[in-house]
Enzyme design. Structure first.
Site, mmCIF file in Angstrom:
data_model
loop_
_atom_site.group_PDB
_atom_site.id
_atom_site.type_symbol
_atom_site.label_atom_id
_atom_site.label_comp_id
_atom_site.label_asym_id
_atom_site.label_seq_id
_atom_site.Cartn_x
_atom_site.Cartn_y
_atom_site.Cartn_z
ATOM 1 C CB SER A 151 -8.713 5.668 -16.050
ATOM 2 O OG SER A 151 -8.561 6.657 -17.039
ATOM 3 C CE1 TYR A 168 -6.685 13.161 -12.622
ATOM 4 C CE2 TYR A 168 -8.531 13.384 -14.148
ATOM 5 C CZ TYR A 168 -7.981 12.831 -13.007
ATOM 6 O OH TYR A 168 -8.724 11.946 -12.260
ATOM 7 C CE LYS A 219 -6.278 9.684 -12.963
ATOM 8 N NZ LYS A 219 -6.105 8.674 -11.904
HETATM 9 N N1 LIG Z 1 -12.676 12.431 -7.150
HETATM 10 C C1 LIG Z 1 -12.922 12.454 -8.446
HETATM 11 O O1 LIG Z 1 -13.746 13.251 -8.928
HETATM 12 C C2 LIG Z 1 -12.246 11.478 -9.378
HETATM 13 C C3 LIG Z 1 -12.829 11.231 -10.631
HETATM 14 C C4 LIG Z 1 -12.197 10.329 -11.495
HETATM 15 C C5 LIG Z 1 -11.030 9.691 -11.112
HETATM 16 N N2 LIG Z 1 -10.483 9.954 -9.886
HETATM 17 C C6 LIG Z 1 -9.235 9.257 -9.536
HETATM 18 O O2 LIG Z 1 -9.488 8.430 -8.434
HETATM 19 C C7 LIG Z 1 -8.334 8.344 -7.590
HETATM 20 C C8 LIG Z 1 -8.711 8.771 -6.181
HETATM 21 O O3 LIG Z 1 -9.176 10.103 -6.233
HETATM 22 P P1 LIG Z 1 -9.739 10.825 -4.941
HETATM 23 O O4 LIG Z 1 -10.549 11.957 -5.405
HETATM 24 O O5 LIG Z 1 -10.307 9.817 -4.029
HETATM 25 O O6 LIG Z 1 -8.364 11.424 -4.334
HETATM 26 P P2 LIG Z 1 -7.965 11.902 -2.861
HETATM 27 O O7 LIG Z 1 -9.132 12.056 -1.986
HETATM 28 O O8 LIG Z 1 -7.080 13.095 -3.057
HETATM 29 O O9 LIG Z 1 -7.053 10.690 -2.379
HETATM 30 C C9 LIG Z 1 -5.844 10.431 -3.030
HETATM 31 C C10 LIG Z 1 -5.070 9.374 -2.265
HETATM 32 O O10 LIG Z 1 -3.867 9.087 -2.959
HETATM 33 C C11 LIG Z 1 -2.770 9.220 -2.056
HETATM 34 N N3 LIG Z 1 -1.599 9.608 -2.831
HETATM 35 C C12 LIG Z 1 -1.495 10.646 -3.700
HETATM 36 N N4 LIG Z 1 -0.262 10.702 -4.210
HETATM 37 C C13 LIG Z 1 0.439 9.670 -3.657
HETATM 38 C C14 LIG Z 1 1.780 9.206 -3.781
HETATM 39 N N5 LIG Z 1 2.676 9.824 -4.561
HETATM 40 N N6 LIG Z 1 2.154 8.117 -3.067
HETATM 41 C C15 LIG Z 1 1.273 7.501 -2.249
HETATM 42 N N7 LIG Z 1 -0.004 7.892 -2.099
HETATM 43 C C16 LIG Z 1 -0.405 8.966 -2.796
HETATM 44 C C17 LIG Z 1 -3.235 10.251 -1.038
HETATM 45 O O11 LIG Z 1 -2.569 10.190 0.218
HETATM 46 P P3 LIG Z 1 -1.243 11.056 0.552
HETATM 47 O O12 LIG Z 1 -1.456 12.421 -0.049
HETATM 48 O O13 LIG Z 1 -1.153 11.050 2.041
HETATM 49 O O14 LIG Z 1 -0.112 10.337 -0.081
HETATM 50 C C18 LIG Z 1 -4.691 9.806 -0.860
HETATM 51 O O15 LIG Z 1 -4.751 8.691 -0.005
HETATM 52 C C19 LIG Z 1 -7.294 9.256 -8.237
HETATM 53 O O16 LIG Z 1 -6.437 8.480 -9.034
HETATM 54 C C20 LIG Z 1 -8.123 10.195 -9.087
HETATM 55 O O17 LIG Z 1 -7.404 10.715 -10.172
HETATM 56 C C21 LIG Z 1 -11.066 10.827 -9.016
#
Ligand SMILES: NC(=O)c1ccc[n+]([C@@H]2O[C@H](COP(=O)([O-])OP(=O)(O)OC[C@H]3O[C@@H](n4cnc5c(N)ncnc54)[C@H](OP(=O)(O)O)[C@@H]3O)[C@@H](O)[C@H]2O)c1
Length: 270
Positions: A170, A184, A188
């Site tokens: 989340s 968003y 979540k």
């Molecule tokens: N970074 C932050 O600040 C933060 C904070 C709180 C929560 N989160 C959550 O943590 C998770 C990871 O975030 P992140 O920042 O590490 O994101 P990221 O760097 O953009 O990585 C996202 C990953 O999800 C894959 N993905 C996205 N849509 C997809 C789909 N429809 N099918 C299959 N794969 C998919 C992407 O690969 P492809 O695009 O190649 O499919 C990539 O591997 C997310 O759920 C995000 O909402 C992030």
């Protein structure tokens, strides 16, 4: 007065003691099959690397084949001597049958899934008025339906094994709704409802569910989210700082192995 205070305190202490005893022992990942959705980037990749370092056989799922190959090579460098890594290119958000096919194939090679980490997701930060109506559906599909599909595809074998861990990524914006995150936050919050209901159903099967609520974390996804983010959202987010994906991954894996339902970072998250 004194005696009622003492009795209430003793009952509370007894309750805390019993609750502590009822908690499952912390599991380990050695030689277990860990599936990480979104394992080609950011927090998901950091979790996949950590799982490899802890002796797991790791499967990563995402869409972009090149990024999957690059991540696989990176994870390979962290495997224990008998550890393995494999990747599958699939859009998790749309067709359940495609997701099920990948998970079945992954299990044929690495055995039943022990831990599923649902990290695949994306974010758009705009005021409600500036968000296109289509963004609400897009975020629900990427953040919520991806997790539903991957979890449905993995849960039967966990129940069969009477052991398993499911993690949902989340966000702090999934704990409270925040300016700029109407689409968003909703996606979540949905994960949190799913996780609560699923934990109730899975408790008799020794499958533990964890919902993680990370704050801003320095990943490619976060860099993408910055584009067009309202000034107000920037100011609110800055108060929680910017974490490293490795630190977030460490907390999430550790909490999931301990069987914690919530996983948060620092005093803000608590
Ligand atoms: N970074 C932050 O600040 C933060 C904070 C709180 C929560 N989160 C959550 O943590 C998770 C990871 O975030 P992140 O920042 O590490 O994101 P990221 O760097 O953009 O990585 C996202 C990953 O999800 C894959 N993905 C996205 N849509 C997809 C789909 N429809 N099918 C299959 N794969 C998919 C992407 O690969 P492809 O695009 O190649 O499919 C990539 O591997 C997310 O759920 C995000 O909402 C992030």
């Amino acid at each position: 007065m004194f005696w009622s205070f003492l009795i209430v305190t003793l009952v509370l202490l007894l309750f805390i003691y019993i609750a502590g005893r009822l908690k499952p022992k912390s599991a380990t990942l050695a030689q277990k099959h860990v599936v990480v959705t979104g394992g080609s980037s950011g927090i998901g990749k950091a979790i996949a690397v950590l799982a490899a370092q802890q002796g797991a056989n790791v499967t990563i799922l995402a869409r972009n084949k090149l990024r999957l190959e690059e991540a696989k090579t990176e994870i390979q460098g962290h495997l224990k001597p008998n550890g393995k890594v494999q990747s599958f290119s699939v859009d998790l958000s749309t067709n359940y049958d495609d997701v099920k096919k990948c998970v079945t194939e992954a299990e044929e090679k690495f055995g039943p899934v022990f831990m599923l980490v649902n990290s695949a997701g994306t974010s758009v930060s705009r005021s409600f008025q500036d968000l296109d109506a289509s963004e609400f559906k897009k975020l629900m599909e990427a953040n919520y339906y991806s997790a539903v599909n991957a979890t449905k595809a993995s849960i039967d074998s966990m129940v069969e094994q009477q052991a398993g861990r499911v993690v949902f990524l989340s966000s702090q914006a999934g704990q409270i709704g925040l300016f700029g995150f109407s689409a968003y936050s909703a996606s979540k919050f949905a994960l949190r409802g799913l996780a609560e209901a699923l934990q109730m159903e899975m408790t008799p099967h020794n499958v533990r569910v964890t919902v993680a609520f990370p704050p801003d974390t320095d990943t490619p996804g976060f860099q993408h989210e910055l584009q067009g983010k309202p000034k107000e959202t920037m100011l609110i987010s800055e108060t929680a700082g910017l974490l490293k994906p490795q630190d977030v991954a460490h907390t999430i894996i550790s909490d999931s192995l301990k069987g914690e339902f919530t996983s948060y970072q620092g005093i803000d998250g608590w």
